[in-house]
Design a protein around this motif. Structure first.
Motif, PDB file in Angstrom:
ATOM      1  N   ASP A   1       0.868  -1.179   0.000  1.00 16.35           N
ATOM      2  CA  ASP A   1       0.000   0.000   0.000  1.00 16.35           C
ATOM      3  C   ASP A   1       0.902   1.225   0.000  1.00 16.35           C
ATOM      4  N   VAL A   2       0.910   1.949  -1.109  1.00 11.00           N
ATOM      5  CA  VAL A   2       1.792   3.114  -1.249  1.00 11.00           C
ATOM      6  C   VAL A   2       0.934   4.332  -1.563  1.00 11.00           C
ATOM      7  N   GLY A   3       0.622   5.092  -0.539  1.00  9.99           N
ATOM      8  CA  GLY A   3      -0.210   6.267  -0.761  1.00  9.99           C
ATOM      9  C   GLY A   3      -1.582   5.875  -1.267  1.00  9.99           C
ATOM     10  N   GLY A   4      -1.968   6.401  -2.391  1.00  8.33           N
ATOM     11  CA  GLY A   4      -3.279   6.106  -2.955  1.00  8.33           C
ATOM     12  C   GLY A   4      -3.259   4.953  -3.941  1.00  8.33           C
ATOM     13  N   GLN A   5      -2.173   4.195  -3.958  1.00 11.52           N
ATOM     14  CA  GLN A   5      -2.042   3.087  -4.900  1.00 11.52           C
ATOM     15  C   GLN A   5      -1.667   1.790  -4.203  1.00 11.52           C
TER      16      GLN A   5
ATOM     17  N   LEU B   1       3.361  -3.127 -11.093  1.00 16.95           N
ATOM     18  CA  LEU B   1       2.152  -2.525 -11.642  1.00 16.95           C
ATOM     19  C   LEU B   1       1.359  -1.904 -10.499  1.00 16.95           C
ATOM     20  N   ALA B   2       0.887  -0.680 -10.696  1.00 14.89           N
ATOM     21  CA  ALA B   2       0.119   0.031  -9.671  1.00 14.89           C
ATOM     22  C   ALA B   2      -1.352   0.095 -10.061  1.00 14.89           C
ATOM     23  N   VAL B   3      -2.225  -0.105  -9.072  1.00 18.38           N
ATOM     24  CA  VAL B   3      -3.674  -0.008  -9.258  1.00 18.38           C
ATOM     25  C   VAL B   3      -4.208   0.952  -8.201  1.00 18.38           C
ATOM     26  N   ALA B   4      -5.128   1.834  -8.602  1.00 15.89           N
ATOM     27  CA  ALA B   4      -5.693   2.802  -7.660  1.00 15.89           C
ATOM     28  C   ALA B   4      -6.292   2.089  -6.451  1.00 15.89           C
ATOM     29  N   ARG B   5      -6.007   2.607  -5.269  1.00 11.85           N
ATOM     30  CA  ARG B   5      -6.479   1.978  -4.033  1.00 11.85           C
ATOM     31  C   ARG B   5      -8.001   1.890  -3.985  1.00 11.85           C
ATOM     32  N   GLU B   6      -8.690   2.902  -4.481  1.00 10.63           N
ATOM     33  CA  GLU B   6     -10.154   2.922  -4.420  1.00 10.63           C
ATOM     34  C   GLU B   6     -10.769   1.788  -5.225  1.00 10.63           C
ATOM     35  N   ILE B   7     -10.093   1.370  -6.302  1.00  6.03           N
ATOM     36  CA  ILE B   7     -10.609   0.264  -7.111  1.00  6.03           C
ATOM     37  C   ILE B   7     -10.547  -1.045  -6.331  1.00  6.03           C
TER      38      ILE B   7
END
Length: 217
Positions: free
Chosen positions: A10-14, A26-32
């Motif tokens: 968990d890195v910030g909002g991703q 690969l980064a995915v938005a945390r909200e998703i």
């Protein structure tokens, strides 16, 4: 990590994923991915559509997902460093060991010839076979001796070469030493270092704290 060799942080909002076999991030938005990070939101349970959206995102990065309901996603965590050998007043009690230079050469060659997944697997297997406990004083002494040769580390993937070489140099003394891989956001960067408990062996605390641990080897 799961059987597919995948890690997440968990890195910030991703949420950043590491696929070791492919050596890809690969980064995915945390909200998703929210349905797979917590069981409930402020409205109660997540809706089937929200869970399906999260599951689809996870499948795209190769992560095995739950079938019908959300399940907490295992995220990598590690002891936060509070000390570093860079600030240590200690000095080697003997001349720098030339075997450290040999370890740097061996590490550079191994990184050229082998995939990261193979190197990681080899280290994990090596650590599991070591029966003796680490002597912290000996690890510190050897790490300080190794530091004299650090300028010889390969410029390409320097942190990888340096950490792998120090790990090889420590050998059986590195039983309790973790090889920590970290990532940062919002501008993605990856880094790695060796750490024994809360003591960083080959980097500064200020630098390592810029990265969230994603894989511990």
């Amino acid at each position: 990590m799961n059987d597919a060799g995948l890690f997440a942080a968990d890195v910030g909002g991703q949420i950043v994923f590491l696929n070791v076999a492919r050596n890809r991030y690969l980064a995915v938005a945390r909200e998703i991915l929210a349905p797979f990070l917590v069981q409930e939101n402020e409205r109660g349970r997540f809706t089937p559509a929200e869970i399906d959206r999260a599951a689809t995102a996870l499948r795209q990065v190769g992560w095995p997902t739950a079938h019908v309901k959300s399940a907490p996603l295992p995220l990598t965590s590690h002891i936060q460093a509070t000390r570093s050998l860079e600030l240590s007043p200690l000095k080697p009690t003997r001349l720098a060991d030339p075997r450290a230079a040999l370890s740097l050469l061996r590490a550079a060659r191994r990184l050229k010839r082998r995939q990261l997944a193979e190197i990681v697997g080899s280290r994990l297997a090596h650590r599991s076979k070591i029966a003796c406990l680490t002597s912290p004083a000996r690890v510190i002494e050897r790490s300080l001796a190794f530091a004299a040769w650090r300028p010889l580390a390969s410029d390409k993937d320097r942190c990888l070469c340096d950490s792998l070489a120090l790990s090889m140099y420590l050998g059986r003394d590195g039983k309790d030493v973790d090889w920590v891989f970290g990532v940062s956001a919002p501008f993605f960067l990856a880094h790695c270092w060796l750490q024994m408990g809360d003591l960083v062996l080959n980097d500064s605390i200020e630098h390592t704290r810029q990265y969230a641990p994603i894989m511990i080897v």
